[in-house]
Design a protein around this motif. Structure first.
Motif, short mmCIF file in Angstrom:
data_model
loop_
_atom_site.label_atom_id
_atom_site.label_comp_id
_atom_site.label_asym_id
_atom_site.label_seq_id
_atom_site.Cartn_x
_atom_site.Cartn_y
_atom_site.Cartn_z
N PHE A 128 -32.50 22.58 25.01
CA PHE A 128 -31.45 22.08 25.88
C PHE A 128 -31.78 20.71 26.50
CE2 PHE A 128 -30.24 26.53 25.58
CZ PHE A 128 -28.87 26.43 25.42
N GLY A 129 -32.80 20.06 25.94
CA GLY A 129 -33.06 18.67 26.28
C GLY A 129 -33.62 18.44 27.66
N LEU A 130 -34.38 19.40 28.21
CA LEU A 130 -34.98 19.22 29.53
C LEU A 130 -36.34 18.55 29.42
CD1 LEU A 130 -33.90 22.68 30.91
CD2 LEU A 130 -33.22 20.49 31.90
N ASP A 131 -36.76 17.92 30.47
CA ASP A 131 -38.02 17.17 30.49
C ASP A 131 -39.18 18.14 30.44
OD1 ASP A 131 -40.17 15.53 30.89
OD2 ASP A 131 -39.33 14.48 32.64
N VAL A 132 -39.99 18.07 29.37
CA VAL A 132 -41.10 19.01 29.19
C VAL A 132 -42.20 18.83 30.23
CG1 VAL A 132 -40.70 19.28 26.72
CG2 VAL A 132 -42.21 17.45 27.53
N LYS A 133 -42.18 17.68 30.91
CA LYS A 133 -43.22 17.43 31.92
C LYS A 133 -42.89 18.07 33.26
CE LYS A 133 -44.58 13.01 29.81
NZ LYS A 133 -44.72 11.55 30.02
N LYS A 134 -41.64 18.48 33.44
CA LYS A 134 -41.24 19.06 34.72
C LYS A 134 -41.52 20.56 34.73
CE LYS A 134 -37.63 15.75 36.03
NZ LYS A 134 -36.21 15.59 36.40
N GLN A 135 -41.70 21.10 35.94
CA GLN A 135 -41.95 22.53 36.07
C GLN A 135 -40.73 23.32 35.62
OE1 GLN A 135 -43.09 23.73 39.97
NE2 GLN A 135 -43.42 25.87 39.42
N LYS A 136 -40.99 24.33 34.81
CA LYS A 136 -39.89 25.11 34.23
C LYS A 136 -39.44 26.19 35.21
CE LYS A 136 -41.61 24.34 29.55
NZ LYS A 136 -42.76 23.53 29.97
N LEU A 166 -35.88 29.18 35.75
CA LEU A 166 -34.63 29.70 35.23
C LEU A 166 -33.44 28.97 35.84
CD1 LEU A 166 -35.20 33.57 35.08
CD2 LEU A 166 -35.60 31.84 33.34
N LYS A 167 -33.55 28.58 37.11
CA LYS A 167 -32.44 27.91 37.78
C LYS A 167 -32.12 26.58 37.11
CE LYS A 167 -30.72 26.33 42.26
NZ LYS A 167 -30.14 25.13 41.68
N VAL A 168 -33.16 25.79 36.84
CA VAL A 168 -32.94 24.49 36.21
C VAL A 168 -32.33 24.66 34.82
CG1 VAL A 168 -34.08 22.41 35.34
CG2 VAL A 168 -34.78 23.38 37.53
N LEU A 169 -32.87 25.61 34.05
CA LEU A 169 -32.32 25.87 32.72
C LEU A 169 -30.87 26.33 32.82
CD1 LEU A 169 -32.63 26.21 29.66
CD2 LEU A 169 -33.51 28.52 30.09
N GLY A 170 -30.61 27.27 33.73
CA GLY A 170 -29.24 27.78 33.90
C GLY A 170 -28.27 26.69 34.29
#
Length: 581
Positions: free
Chosen positions: A394-402, A404-408
């Motif tokens: 989903f194209g999120l920054d791999v350097k940022k802390q993962k 569920l909220k950010v992904l959602g």
């Protein structure tokens, strides 16, 4: 420590102890309720238990001579207290076989309500409860020979603070693990195991602490596994199994060793997968540019590839008897958005091929365009591995802390998307990471994900629970018809000879088995010869105990491995094993 194990409690002076928490029952001068309390210098935890001629009992405090009693009409949740009036109780052995030293205590006014202790905290009142099979509602009676001298008895209970602390540490560790704070949880698990071992050193025959040691080792194994320390996790779970197997845990209808063995198998599988991946990398390094096929990240030789499983398989070229099923799936996806669909069925029936056909269907491609993702879960063993893949997809920054909220939030803000999770049972059946996987999948399939269609493939016939699946449910994927199986065989073998129908029916027209047999026929075997080979392999399997339809695929694979091509070609055998796994 010695507990009464007779059908009837002999009259005498006892410490009454809760089976699960190990707390003794006591009273305090400022409180008339019976309490679960760590013993002190007071003698309020000693009880004169007297069996009367009617086989009922009085329970009298040895310090103030008050009797344990309850309200005239006992109710669930109400406390047991002491007063000066005589009061009679029923005391019944839980089981003459599995729990001989455990008893229920209840009023003759209501035999459904028994004494219980809600938790192991100091000062928790004894209350009435209904559920008898809970070990918090079971009681042990430890005989105190000399009521006038309490020091020795108190000394015999001096392990309780360590025990209570160990139980609390495990509860805290589980809470930390639920919040993904694994390093902090690991410290708590280690300390709990140490404390339980110290308790057992003082009281070797203390069954409850042995059980809790095993459980603590099980949680420790879970934590180590999540941290990637698989060898240590395996040692911990094997330790737990040894404790479970050598100690009788009376209150479990099924031994907890069963769950521990399942966890051990999962950990061993992960270790085997890691070993397999190591061997696979050695082979792949001999193939030019193979690393670039699984990631779009340029890696140096010293870097470890990120596990990325979102490479969609090509549309199936040899594909028969599935047009109606595929059309139904496509129709449900486009007309019942956001759909939640599960393609179920046994291994080798072609679930992945159907999902791939759906992925490449022209109507699906036209509607979702580039927002179609096909994720293979076969090599995943944790929620974290799936989250990592979704993060990239989903194209999120791999350097940022993962999280569920950010992904959602990213999914909700994005376009209409199709997400296919292939071989989802590999993740869903993981015992040691169950809560996190359920939480992640629950988020993906929640009703707030209005633009996300989710399609899974999964072995078996049971969909994951607690998900609102789209109705009507997809039927489990059936095996092929004989005609479709024959079309599949002839597309590979091009040899329609005598015995073909019998061969196909023998393997239940299972697509993978048919495909493997067709490939073998290219080496010159006729259907009758293949049928004879299959029967011999099946006879061999029956001799070692296997005899169900799920073994058809195993027979087919065995035929492929034992064929002359494989026997004479070691490299081909290695590659086949890699493909199977």
């Amino acid at each position: 420590m010695s507990f009464v194990q007779a059908e009837h409690i002999p009259s005498g002076v006892y410490a009454i102890r809760n089976y699960r928490t190990m707390n003794v029952i006591a009273t305090r001068s400022r409180d008339k309720d019976l309490l679960g309390s760590i013993p002190s210098a007071e003698r309020s935890w000693k009880w004169n238990v007297t069996r009367r001629s009617n086989n009922k009992y009085t329970v009298q405090n040895d310090n103030d001579q008050f009797y344990a009693q309850c309200a005239p009409t006992p109710e669930a949740g109400k406390t047991v207290f002491v007063q000066s009036q005589v009061f009679e109780w029923n005391i019944k052995q839980v089981s003459e076989v599995t729990a001989r030293d455990c008893y229920w205590i209840y009023s003759s006014k209501n035999d459904r309500l028994v004494w219980s202790l809600p938790d192991g905290e100091d000062g928790t009142p004894v209350v009435f409860a209904v559920e008898r099979n809970n070990p918090r509602f079971w009681w042990r009676f430890e005989r105190i020979e000399d009521a006038s001298s309490g020091q020795e008895a108190t000394a015999r209970l001096d392990y309780l603070p360590d025990y209570i602390r160990a139980v609390g540490l495990i509860d805290m560790a589980r809470d930390l693990m639920a919040r993904s704070q694994y390093l902090e949880a690991l410290k708590g698990c280690d300390e709990a195991v140490r404390l339980h071992r110290a308790v057992i050193a003082k009281q070797p025959d203390l069954e409850t602490s042995n059980m809790d040691l095993a459980f603590s080792l099980q949680i420790l194994a879970d934590c180590l596994c999540r941290l990637g320390m698989l060898d240590k996790a395996l040692d911990a779970i094997e330790d737990a199994i040894r404790v479970y197997q050598t100690k009788t845990v009376a209150y479990h209808e099924e031994s907890p060793v069963t769950d521990a063995i399942k966890i051990k198998e999962k950990i061993a599988d992960r270790i085997a997968q890691q070993s397999l991946k190591t061997d696979q990398k050695a082979i792949l390094r001999m193939v030019e540019d193979i690393q670039c096929q699984i990631t779009n990240i340029n890696l140096t030789k010293d870097e470890t590839p990120v596990e990325f499983n979102a490479e969609a398989p090509p549309p199936p070229e040899i594909f028969f008897g599935r047009d109606e099923y595929v059309a139904n799936v496509v129709d449900m996806i486009l007309k019942k958005m956001p759909a939640r669909l599960a393609i179920l069925g046994p291994g080798g029936v072609g679930k992945t091929a159907v999902a791939s056909a759906v992925y490449h269907h022209e109507q699906i491609e036209a509607f979702f365009q580039d927002h179609r993702f096909f994720i293979t879960c076969e090599a995943m063993f944790s929620a974290e591995s799936l989250l990592d893949t979704l993060w990239v997809v989903f194209g999120l920054d791999v350097k940022k802390q993962k999280s569920l909220k950010v992904l959602g939030d990213r999914i909700k803000a994005g376009p209409y998307t199709l997400l296919i999770l292939d071989n989802f049972e590999t993740l869903w059946d993981v015992m040691i990471d169950k809560m996190e996987i359920q939480k992640l999948f629950g988020m993906l399939t929640s009703n707030i994900m209005k633009k996300l269609t989710v399609l899974i493939t999964m072995r078996g016939t049971m969909r994951p629970a607690n998900i609102v699946w789209t109705r009507p449910f997809l039927e489990p994927l059936p095996v092929l018809s004989v005609e479709a199986a024959k079309d599949l065989y002839l597309a590979v073998a091009d040899s329609n000879e005598e015995g073909l129908d019998a061969l196909l029916e023998t393997v239940d027209c299972l697509p993978l088995a048919v495909n493997l047999l067709a490939n073998l026929s290219q080496q010159g075997y006729s259907p009758l010869e293949l049928l004879d080979m299959w029967n011999k392999e099946r006879t061999h399997l029956l001799n070692i105990g296997g005899n169900d339809k799920s073994e058809n695929i195993e027979v087919s694979i065995a035929l492929s491995i034992n064929s002359p091509l494989m026997s004479n070609n070691e490299e081909a055998l290695i590659l086949l094993k890699l493909a199977i796994f």
